[in-house]
Scaffold this motif. Sequence first.
Motif, PDB file in Angstrom:
ATOM      1  N   LEU A 347       0.829  -1.211   0.000  1.00  0.00           N
ATOM      2  CA  LEU A 347       0.000   0.000   0.000  1.00  0.00           C
ATOM      3  C   LEU A 347       0.861   1.258   0.000  1.00  0.00           C
ATOM      4  O   LEU A 347       0.544   2.246  -0.672  1.00  0.00           O
ATOM      5  CB  LEU A 347      -0.922   0.013   1.220  1.00  0.00           C
ATOM      6  N   ALA A 348       1.959   1.225   0.739  1.00  0.00           N
ATOM      7  CA  ALA A 348       2.832   2.393   0.834  1.00  0.00           C
ATOM      8  C   ALA A 348       3.565   2.672  -0.474  1.00  0.00           C
ATOM      9  O   ALA A 348       3.872   3.832  -0.780  1.00  0.00           O
ATOM     10  CB  ALA A 348       3.844   2.190   1.961  1.00  0.00           C
ATOM     11  N   LEU A 349       3.846   1.625  -1.258  1.00  0.00           N
ATOM     12  CA  LEU A 349       4.573   1.799  -2.517  1.00  0.00           C
ATOM     13  C   LEU A 349       3.651   2.055  -3.704  1.00  0.00           C
ATOM     14  O   LEU A 349       4.134   2.386  -4.794  1.00  0.00           O
ATOM     15  CB  LEU A 349       5.430   0.564  -2.798  1.00  0.00           C
ATOM     16  N   HIS A 350       2.352   1.936  -3.497  1.00  0.00           N
ATOM     17  CA  HIS A 350       1.401   2.086  -4.606  1.00  0.00           C
ATOM     18  C   HIS A 350       1.475   3.498  -5.194  1.00  0.00           C
ATOM     19  O   HIS A 350       1.399   4.494  -4.479  1.00  0.00           O
ATOM     20  CB  HIS A 350      -0.026   1.803  -4.122  1.00  0.00           C
ATOM     21  N   GLY A 351       1.647   3.552  -6.513  1.00  0.00           N
ATOM     22  CA  GLY A 351       1.625   4.838  -7.200  1.00  0.00           C
ATOM     23  C   GLY A 351       2.892   5.658  -7.088  1.00  0.00           C
ATOM     24  O   GLY A 351       2.896   6.829  -7.477  1.00  0.00           O
ATOM     25  N   LEU A 352       3.980   5.071  -6.627  1.00  0.00           N
ATOM     26  CA  LEU A 352       5.212   5.849  -6.464  1.00  0.00           C
ATOM     27  C   LEU A 352       5.997   6.008  -7.764  1.00  0.00           C
ATOM     28  O   LEU A 352       6.838   6.896  -7.878  1.00  0.00           O
ATOM     29  CB  LEU A 352       6.117   5.205  -5.399  1.00  0.00           C
ATOM     30  N   GLY A 353       5.763   5.135  -8.728  1.00  0.00           N
ATOM     31  CA  GLY A 353       6.454   5.252 -10.007  1.00  0.00           C
ATOM     32  C   GLY A 353       7.963   5.185  -9.859  1.00  0.00           C
ATOM     33  O   GLY A 353       8.511   4.241  -9.290  1.00  0.00           O
ATOM     34  N   LYS A 354       8.665   6.212 -10.386  1.00  0.00           N
ATOM     35  CA  LYS A 354      10.126   6.217 -10.359  1.00  0.00           C
ATOM     36  C   LYS A 354      10.689   6.311  -8.943  1.00  0.00           C
ATOM     37  O   LYS A 354      11.872   6.037  -8.722  1.00  0.00           O
ATOM     38  CB  LYS A 354      10.649   7.393 -11.180  1.00  0.00           C
ATOM     39  N   ASP A 355       9.874   6.695  -7.977  1.00  0.00           N
ATOM     40  CA  ASP A 355      10.334   6.804  -6.589  1.00  0.00           C
ATOM     41  C   ASP A 355      10.226   5.477  -5.836  1.00  0.00           C
ATOM     42  O   ASP A 355      10.556   5.418  -4.650  1.00  0.00           O
ATOM     43  CB  ASP A 355       9.520   7.872  -5.833  1.00  0.00           C
ATOM     44  N   THR A 356       9.759   4.427  -6.513  1.00  0.00           N
ATOM     45  CA  THR A 356       9.540   3.144  -5.840  1.00  0.00           C
ATOM     46  C   THR A 356      10.793   2.568  -5.191  1.00  0.00           C
ATOM     47  O   THR A 356      10.740   2.159  -4.017  1.00  0.00           O
ATOM     48  CB  THR A 356       8.932   2.119  -6.812  1.00  0.00           C
ATOM     49  N   PRO A 357      11.969   2.509  -5.870  1.00  0.00           N
ATOM     50  CA  PRO A 357      13.153   1.935  -5.210  1.00  0.00           C
ATOM     51  C   PRO A 357      13.549   2.677  -3.939  1.00  0.00           C
ATOM     52  O   PRO A 357      13.847   2.062  -2.911  1.00  0.00           O
ATOM     53  CB  PRO A 357      14.245   2.048  -6.289  1.00  0.00           C
ATOM     54  N   ASN A 358      13.554   4.011  -3.994  1.00  0.00           N
ATOM     55  CA  ASN A 358      13.896   4.779  -2.808  1.00  0.00           C
ATOM     56  C   ASN A 358      12.827   4.647  -1.722  1.00  0.00           C
ATOM     57  O   ASN A 358      13.136   4.637  -0.531  1.00  0.00           O
ATOM     58  CB  ASN A 358      14.102   6.245  -3.162  1.00  0.00           C
ATOM     59  N   GLY A 359      11.570   4.548  -2.165  1.00  0.00           N
ATOM     60  CA  GLY A 359      10.498   4.332  -1.188  1.00  0.00           C
ATOM     61  C   GLY A 359      10.653   3.011  -0.481  1.00  0.00           C
ATOM     62  O   GLY A 359      10.438   2.907   0.733  1.00  0.00           O
ATOM     63  N   SER A 360      11.059   1.972  -1.217  1.00  0.00           N
ATOM     64  CA  SER A 360      11.284   0.660  -0.623  1.00  0.00           C
ATOM     65  C   SER A 360      12.402   0.711   0.411  1.00  0.00           C
ATOM     66  O   SER A 360      12.295   0.149   1.504  1.00  0.00           O
ATOM     67  CB  SER A 360      11.630  -0.349  -1.723  1.00  0.00           C
ATOM     68  N   GLY A 361      13.492   1.408   0.069  1.00  0.00           N
ATOM     69  CA  GLY A 361      14.592   1.544   1.028  1.00  0.00           C
ATOM     70  C   GLY A 361      14.161   2.282   2.279  1.00  0.00           C
ATOM     71  O   GLY A 361      14.551   1.922   3.397  1.00  0.00           O
ATOM     72  N   PHE A 362      13.342   3.317   2.112  1.00  0.00           N
ATOM     73  CA  PHE A 362      12.850   4.080   3.259  1.00  0.00           C
ATOM     74  C   PHE A 362      11.983   3.213   4.161  1.00  0.00           C
ATOM     75  O   PHE A 362      12.094   3.269   5.397  1.00  0.00           O
ATOM     76  CB  PHE A 362      12.051   5.282   2.744  1.00  0.00           C
ATOM     77  N   LEU A 363      11.130   2.373   3.573  1.00  0.00           N
ATOM     78  CA  LEU A 363      10.279   1.487   4.360  1.00  0.00           C
ATOM     79  C   LEU A 363      11.106   0.458   5.134  1.00  0.00           C
ATOM     80  O   LEU A 363      10.789   0.120   6.280  1.00  0.00           O
ATOM     81  CB  LEU A 363       9.281   0.765   3.453  1.00  0.00           C
ATOM     82  N   CYS A 364      12.172  -0.030   4.516  1.00  0.00           N
ATOM     83  CA  CYS A 364      13.015  -1.026   5.182  1.00  0.00           C
ATOM     84  C   CYS A 364      13.688  -0.458   6.425  1.00  0.00           C
ATOM     85  O   CYS A 364      13.878  -1.155   7.410  1.00  0.00           O
ATOM     86  CB  CYS A 364      14.067  -1.555   4.208  1.00  0.00           C
ATOM     87  N   LEU A 365      14.041   0.819   6.370  1.00  0.00           N
ATOM     88  CA  LEU A 365      14.664   1.445   7.548  1.00  0.00           C
ATOM     89  C   LEU A 365      13.691   1.488   8.726  1.00  0.00           C
ATOM     90  O   LEU A 365      14.111   1.484   9.887  1.00  0.00           O
ATOM     91  CB  LEU A 365      15.132   2.862   7.209  1.00  0.00           C
ATOM     92  N   ALA A 366      12.384   1.504   8.429  1.00  0.00           N
ATOM     93  CA  ALA A 366      11.374   1.582   9.488  1.00  0.00           C
ATOM     94  C   ALA A 366      11.281   0.295  10.294  1.00  0.00           C
ATOM     95  O   ALA A 366      10.618   0.265  11.338  1.00  0.00           O
ATOM     96  CB  ALA A 366      10.005   1.913   8.888  1.00  0.00           C
ATOM     97  N   ILE A 367      11.965  -0.774   9.869  1.00  0.00           N
ATOM     98  CA  ILE A 367      11.997  -2.020  10.641  1.00  0.00           C
ATOM     99  C   ILE A 367      12.641  -1.795  12.002  1.00  0.00           C
ATOM    100  O   ILE A 367      12.487  -2.615  12.913  1.00  0.00           O
ATOM    101  CB  ILE A 367      12.740  -3.113   9.835  1.00  0.00           C
ATOM    102  N   VAL A 368      13.320  -0.650  12.160  1.00  0.00           N
ATOM    103  CA  VAL A 368      13.932  -0.323  13.447  1.00  0.00           C
ATOM    104  C   VAL A 368      12.875  -0.220  14.556  1.00  0.00           C
ATOM    105  O   VAL A 368      13.215  -0.184  15.742  1.00  0.00           O
ATOM    106  CB  VAL A 368      14.742   0.998  13.330  1.00  0.00           C
ATOM    107  N   GLY A 369      11.609  -0.200  14.192  1.00  0.00           N
ATOM    108  CA  GLY A 369      10.545  -0.255  15.197  1.00  0.00           C
ATOM    109  C   GLY A 369      10.684  -1.470  16.092  1.00  0.00           C
ATOM    110  O   GLY A 369      10.279  -1.452  17.262  1.00  0.00           O
ATOM    111  N   GLY A 370      11.271  -2.553  15.560  1.00  0.00           N
ATOM    112  CA  GLY A 370      11.519  -3.753  16.365  1.00  0.00           C
ATOM    113  C   GLY A 370      12.533  -3.531  17.453  1.00  0.00           C
ATOM    114  O   GLY A 370      12.636  -4.341  18.388  1.00  0.00           O
ATOM    115  N   ALA A 371      13.294  -2.450  17.362  1.00  0.00           N
ATOM    116  CA  ALA A 371      14.237  -2.094  18.423  1.00  0.00           C
ATOM    117  C   ALA A 371      13.601  -1.161  19.444  1.00  0.00           C
ATOM    118  O   ALA A 371      13.838  -1.285  20.650  1.00  0.00           O
ATOM    119  CB  ALA A 371      15.484  -1.424  17.820  1.00  0.00           C
TER     120      ALA A 371
END
Length: 416
Positions: A347-371
């Motif tokens: 849902l977060a990556l929907h419609g991002l187009g050319k920004d999708t790779p950077n959006g994916s990297g940004f979402l992965c950093l949010a895994i720090v919530g587990g810390a």
Amino acid sequence: MDTSVQPKVETDTTYNQNSNYRFALVSLTTLFFMWGFITCLNDILIPYLKGAFNLSFTQAMLIQFCFFSAYFIVSLPAGMLVSRIGYQRGIVMGLIVACCGCLLFLPAASSGIYAVFLIALFVLASGITLLQVSANPYVSALGDPKTAPSRLTMTQAFNSFGTTVAPFFGSFLIYGATGEHGVTSASDVQLPYVILALTLFTLALIFLFLKLPALHQVGERTPLRFKGALQHRHLVLGALGIFMYVGAEVAIGSMLVSYLVQHSDSGLTEAKAATYIAYYWGGAMAGRFIGAAVLQKLSGGLVLAFNAFIAIGLIVFSMMSTGDMALWSILAVGLFNSIMFPTIFSLALHGLGKDTPNGSGFLCLAIVGGAVIPLLQGMLADSIGVTLSFLLPASCYLYIAYYGLYGSRVTQSNIN
């Protein structure tokens, strides 16, 4: 969980045969199993070291803080390293680093210093992060790009299988060393992690000499530039959703043993309670298969909100109950966790187009919530008690419900 930013890859036509791909895929599934297995052991390690070192809940939750901080700190450097040395060598290096982290449990236990355990866990998690950055895109590239999601789903199922069987292994080897009513000692964790170290080292040797399809990167790795991606409001809110989800899932798993012991009306021991963690993670595994079918018929946002509201209800009901009612209702939260990570991510990556790779990297950093979230719940458990501390993950699910219903709507917004 995919913590990598995936470059474009092409396969070496020398190995472009289905049999070679199947062999490689079977080999890679062992890696997904191993890092799920190791991650889940933390849920048993927390209550055990809490007793061995007489820790507060806050201090015990530093285990998850150090472990999941590696995702935030190591992910991007690991991606740059893999872009230089290749995926197969990245896998080997990840296995070796994880092996070193397991071996550090030997001096940690001998010294009796809790901080050394935390260092060992960070090194172990760094190896797993490197492993994920290498293995996820490797699996994606093994065959037809159209079937890449199917391959990743299958390998992720083995990751969930690892989290399901780990509690039985950990409970038997760690608690079994002294018996259910014995005096806990930090040295009791040495055997399981030595076994893991030997297993990881063996896998490293196998993957070092294994003849796998060669994958080559096309062009240079695209650097992460978040500015453009952050213009998408639903992406930013989705990153917070990933943060909340991973934090809530890990926090509940981390507190389960202490929670179940307190709510038991039949003298449940920590050793026995540790085995019930398998049902929590097993529910997540089963829910992925159910959710895959449901999401073909219903909106992802609606299913996400429904699951979040059910998770809140189960937590509140469990908090107000005792015995089997409290036990099975809190374990059932795992079933409704199942679809949350991939649904929020998509849902977060929907419609991002050319920004999708950077959006994916940004979402992965949010895994720090587990810390962060487990540490905050540990602080609450010390101040208001274990039961009331579960209001924190419940509030995380409340935000996830909001994101499913409203926050995931695609709109453009300039965020400075």
